[in-house]
Design a protein around this motif. Structure first.
Motif, PDB file in Angstrom:
ATOM      1  N   GLU A  85      36.838  -9.503 -46.390  1.00 38.55           N
ATOM      2  CA  GLU A  85      37.289  -8.540 -46.074  1.00 38.55           C
ATOM      3  C   GLU A  85      38.995  -9.565 -45.964  1.00 38.55           C
ATOM      4  OE1 GLU A  85      34.962  -7.711 -45.551  1.00 38.55           O
ATOM      5  OE2 GLU A  85      34.521  -5.536 -45.765  1.00 38.55           O
ATOM      6  N   GLU A  86      39.174 -10.081 -44.515  1.00 38.45           N
ATOM      7  CA  GLU A  86      40.115 -10.646 -43.784  1.00 38.45           C
ATOM      8  C   GLU A  86      40.767 -12.116 -44.506  1.00 38.45           C
ATOM      9  OE1 GLU A  86      40.127 -11.663 -40.008  1.00 38.45           O
ATOM     10  OE2 GLU A  86      39.119 -10.046 -39.593  1.00 38.45           O
ATOM     11  N   THR A  87      39.564 -13.099 -45.991  1.00 40.62           N
ATOM     12  CA  THR A  87      40.029 -13.282 -47.209  1.00 40.62           C
ATOM     13  C   THR A  87      40.338 -12.890 -48.328  1.00 40.62           C
ATOM     14  OG1 THR A  87      38.429 -14.988 -46.417  1.00 40.62           O
ATOM     15  CG2 THR A  87      39.693 -15.052 -49.214  1.00 40.62           C
ATOM     16  N   ALA A  88      40.505 -11.793 -48.467  1.00 43.71           N
ATOM     17  CA  ALA A  88      40.731 -10.411 -49.297  1.00 43.71           C
ATOM     18  C   ALA A  88      42.624 -10.107 -48.831  1.00 43.71           C
ATOM     19  CB  ALA A  88      40.259  -9.810 -49.707  1.00 43.71           C
ATOM     20  N   LEU A  89      42.627  -9.743 -47.986  1.00 50.21           N
ATOM     21  CA  LEU A  89      43.746  -9.190 -47.467  1.00 50.21           C
ATOM     22  C   LEU A  89      44.524 -10.409 -47.150  1.00 50.21           C
ATOM     23  CD1 LEU A  89      42.426  -6.794 -44.109  1.00 50.21           C
ATOM     24  CD2 LEU A  89      42.973  -6.752 -46.869  1.00 50.21           C
ATOM     25  N   ALA A  90      43.805 -11.567 -47.150  1.00 47.45           N
ATOM     26  CA  ALA A  90      45.167 -12.862 -47.009  1.00 47.45           C
ATOM     27  C   ALA A  90      45.423 -12.864 -48.391  1.00 47.45           C
ATOM     28  CB  ALA A  90      44.307 -13.600 -46.737  1.00 47.45           C
ATOM     29  N   SER A  91      44.855 -13.099 -49.137  1.00 44.16           N
ATOM     30  CA  SER A  91      45.083 -13.074 -50.486  1.00 44.16           C
ATOM     31  C   SER A  91      46.482 -11.877 -51.369  1.00 44.16           C
ATOM     32  CB  SER A  91      44.194 -13.047 -51.674  1.00 44.16           C
ATOM     33  OG  SER A  91      43.117 -13.811 -51.931  1.00 44.16           O
ATOM     34  N   CYS A 137      44.070   0.376 -48.292  1.00 40.40           N
ATOM     35  CA  CYS A 137      43.047   1.649 -47.627  1.00 40.40           C
ATOM     36  C   CYS A 137      41.932   1.146 -47.238  1.00 40.40           C
ATOM     37  CB  CYS A 137      43.293   1.656 -49.682  1.00 40.40           C
ATOM     38  SG  CYS A 137      41.854   3.115 -49.743  1.00 40.40           S
ATOM     39  N   ALA A 138      42.106   2.346 -46.453  1.00 41.76           N
ATOM     40  CA  ALA A 138      41.039   1.914 -45.518  1.00 41.76           C
ATOM     41  C   ALA A 138      39.499   2.268 -46.153  1.00 41.76           C
ATOM     42  CB  ALA A 138      41.096   2.726 -44.162  1.00 41.76           C
ATOM     43  N   GLU A 139      39.698   3.417 -47.413  1.00 39.15           N
ATOM     44  CA  GLU A 139      38.161   3.368 -48.171  1.00 39.15           C
ATOM     45  C   GLU A 139      37.716   2.563 -48.556  1.00 39.15           C
ATOM     46  OE1 GLU A 139      37.776   6.310 -47.596  1.00 39.15           O
ATOM     47  OE2 GLU A 139      39.912   7.700 -46.954  1.00 39.15           O
ATOM     48  N   MET A 140      38.188   1.021 -49.027  1.00 35.33           N
ATOM     49  CA  MET A 140      37.567  -0.081 -49.594  1.00 35.33           C
ATOM     50  C   MET A 140      37.664  -0.579 -48.831  1.00 35.33           C
ATOM     51  SD  MET A 140      40.424   0.988 -52.997  1.00 35.33           S
ATOM     52  CE  MET A 140      39.230   0.050 -54.248  1.00 35.33           C
ATOM     53  N   VAL A 141      37.927  -1.733 -47.568  1.00 39.07           N
ATOM     54  CA  VAL A 141      37.360  -2.405 -46.971  1.00 39.07           C
ATOM     55  C   VAL A 141      36.829  -1.987 -45.757  1.00 39.07           C
ATOM     56  CG1 VAL A 141      39.355  -3.762 -47.823  1.00 39.07           C
ATOM     57  CG2 VAL A 141      39.953  -2.534 -46.134  1.00 39.07           C
ATOM     58  N   PHE A 142      35.854  -3.603 -44.423  1.00 43.35           N
ATOM     59  CA  PHE A 142      35.225  -2.847 -44.190  1.00 43.35           C
ATOM     60  C   PHE A 142      34.572  -1.539 -43.984  1.00 43.35           C
ATOM     61  CE2 PHE A 142      39.759  -5.481 -42.564  1.00 43.35           C
ATOM     62  CZ  PHE A 142      39.373  -6.227 -42.669  1.00 43.35           C
ATOM     63  N   LEU A 157      45.446  -5.932 -37.991  1.00 43.70           N
ATOM     64  CA  LEU A 157      46.570  -7.352 -39.212  1.00 43.70           C
ATOM     65  C   LEU A 157      46.966  -7.158 -38.966  1.00 43.70           C
ATOM     66  CD1 LEU A 157      42.896  -7.277 -40.861  1.00 43.70           C
ATOM     67  CD2 LEU A 157      43.319  -9.433 -39.785  1.00 43.70           C
ATOM     68  N   GLY A 158      48.379  -6.111 -39.362  1.00 39.33           N
ATOM     69  CA  GLY A 158      49.645  -6.098 -39.448  1.00 39.33           C
ATOM     70  C   GLY A 158      49.906  -5.380 -40.565  1.00 39.33           C
ATOM     71  N   PHE A 159      48.546  -4.564 -41.170  1.00 40.04           N
ATOM     72  CA  PHE A 159      49.066  -3.770 -42.259  1.00 40.04           C
ATOM     73  C   PHE A 159      49.506  -2.297 -41.856  1.00 40.04           C
ATOM     74  CE2 PHE A 159      46.727  -7.325 -43.567  1.00 40.04           C
ATOM     75  CZ  PHE A 159      47.432  -7.241 -45.463  1.00 40.04           C
ATOM     76  N   GLU A 160      50.210  -1.885 -42.586  1.00 43.36           N
ATOM     77  CA  GLU A 160      49.713  -0.240 -42.641  1.00 43.36           C
ATOM     78  C   GLU A 160      48.361   0.491 -43.691  1.00 43.36           C
ATOM     79  OE1 GLU A 160      53.479   2.194 -43.958  1.00 43.36           O
ATOM     80  OE2 GLU A 160      54.532   0.801 -42.986  1.00 43.36           O
ATOM     81  N   VAL A 161      48.203   1.847 -43.430  1.00 40.71           N
ATOM     82  CA  VAL A 161      46.670   1.637 -43.411  1.00 40.71           C
ATOM     83  C   VAL A 161      47.457   3.154 -44.186  1.00 40.71           C
ATOM     84  CG1 VAL A 161      44.509   3.012 -43.025  1.00 40.71           C
ATOM     85  CG2 VAL A 161      46.084   1.874 -41.415  1.00 40.71           C
ATOM     86  N   GLU A 162      46.513   3.085 -45.779  1.00 39.54           N
ATOM     87  CA  GLU A 162      46.365   3.906 -46.623  1.00 39.54           C
ATOM     88  C   GLU A 162      45.214   4.983 -46.250  1.00 39.54           C
ATOM     89  OE1 GLU A 162      45.978   2.738 -50.836  1.00 39.54           O
ATOM     90  OE2 GLU A 162      48.364   1.833 -50.504  1.00 39.54           O
ATOM     91  N   MET A 163      44.715   5.944 -46.906  1.00 41.88           N
ATOM     92  CA  MET A 163      43.177   7.105 -46.567  1.00 41.88           C
ATOM     93  C   MET A 163      43.034   7.931 -48.430  1.00 41.88           C
ATOM     94  SD  MET A 163      43.561   8.915 -43.859  1.00 41.88           S
ATOM     95  CE  MET A 163      42.971  10.915 -43.737  1.00 41.88           C
ATOM     96  N   TRP A 164      42.864   8.261 -48.365  1.00 43.80           N
ATOM     97  CA  TRP A 164      41.510   9.364 -49.427  1.00 43.80           C
ATOM     98  C   TRP A 164      41.654  10.045 -48.558  1.00 43.80           C
ATOM     99  CZ3 TRP A 164      38.045   5.800 -52.209  1.00 43.80           C
ATOM    100  CH2 TRP A 164      38.014   4.674 -52.907  1.00 43.80           C
ATOM    101  N   GLY A 165      40.572  11.941 -49.349  1.00 40.36           N
ATOM    102  CA  GLY A 165      40.596  12.669 -48.246  1.00 40.36           C
ATOM    103  C   GLY A 165      40.989  12.472 -46.587  1.00 40.36           C
ATOM    104  N   TRP A 166      40.917  13.478 -46.645  1.00 48.89           N
ATOM    105  CA  TRP A 166      41.285  13.714 -44.779  1.00 48.89           C
ATOM    106  C   TRP A 166      40.210  14.701 -44.551  1.00 48.89           C
ATOM    107  CZ3 TRP A 166      41.707  18.972 -44.276  1.00 48.89           C
ATOM    108  CH2 TRP A 166      42.651  19.576 -45.243  1.00 48.89           C
ATOM    109  N   ARG A 174      41.361  -1.892 -37.265  1.00 53.27           N
ATOM    110  CA  ARG A 174      41.349  -3.530 -37.175  1.00 53.27           C
ATOM    111  C   ARG A 174      42.229  -3.679 -38.484  1.00 53.27           C
ATOM    112  NH1 ARG A 174      36.568  -6.477 -38.625  1.00 53.27           N
ATOM    113  NH2 ARG A 174      37.187  -9.001 -39.088  1.00 53.27           N
ATOM    114  N   ILE A 175      42.406  -2.815 -39.439  1.00 50.52           N
ATOM    115  CA  ILE A 175      43.715  -3.121 -40.537  1.00 50.52           C
ATOM    116  C   ILE A 175      44.988  -2.788 -39.961  1.00 50.52           C
ATOM    117  CG2 ILE A 175      44.459  -1.911 -42.434  1.00 50.52           C
ATOM    118  CD1 ILE A 175      41.852  -0.806 -43.602  1.00 50.52           C
ATOM    119  N   ALA A 176      44.945  -2.400 -39.137  1.00 41.99           N
ATOM    120  CA  ALA A 176      46.365  -2.480 -38.166  1.00 41.99           C
ATOM    121  C   ALA A 176      46.694  -3.023 -37.683  1.00 41.99           C
ATOM    122  CB  ALA A 176      46.586  -0.398 -37.495  1.00 41.99           C
TER     123      ALA A 176
END
Length: 171
Positions: A159-165, A9-14, A29-38, A25-27
């Protein structure tokens, strides 16, 4: 190896980055991206990031609890569908499930397109709280889940440590 994909979720990191940069940045790192309200986002800029969007909030206002609220939810869901099409985002979130995680997934799996996770307490990445995510990941594998698992949690530290976990918990 699991059959599901991972999203963040891009609303919660970086949070120190502008939103489109978080998405990039999320992409990267090899992840798909979530978002909240547009409604407050630059959709053209997000579309230009090249990111794969896994899901977004499917409405702006309303509730399913009463007829007037449901009408408003459906009206704003139509708007969300148009934005989702521009972003090639295949899923809209409209309800939240809580409780016995594995039993809930077992019951709802035929209708689930994305499972969002955050540890408790604190709503951070797996490994920071009470939920034993290896058991959740094993249940998803046993059930043959093929959808997206999204981190819908804050980073407890870097953040990158959290994403690795998160990646380790669901690999």
């Amino acid at each position: 190896m699991s059959g599901y994909r991972l999203a963040v979720c891009a609303e919660m990191v970086f949070l120190d980055l502008p939103f489109a940069e978080r998405v990039r940045r999320i992409a990267a790192l090899g992840f798909e991206v979530e978002m909240w309200g547009w409604a407050t986002k630059d959709i053209a800029a997000l579309s230009g990031t090249g990111a794969t969007f896994s899901s977004m909030t499917g409405y702006l206002r309303g509730t399913l609890a009463d007829p007037a609220g449901a009408e408003e939810l459906l009206a704003t869901a139509r708007q969300s569908l148009e934005v989702a099409e521009r972003l090639d985002c295949p899923r809209l979130n409209v309800q939240i499930g809580e409780g016995s995680l594995v039993r809930l997934v077992e019951r709802a799996l035929p209708w689930v397109g994305e499972i969002q996770v955050a540890d408790v307490p604190g709503r951070c990445e797996p490994g920071t709280g009470e939920i034993h995510y290896p058991a959740v990941a094993a249940a998803l594998h046993r059930l043959g889940y093929q959808g997206v698992v999204g981190l819908e949690g804050w980073a407890a530290g870097e953040e990158e440590t959290a994403l690795a976990s998160f990646r380790r918990a669901f690999s």
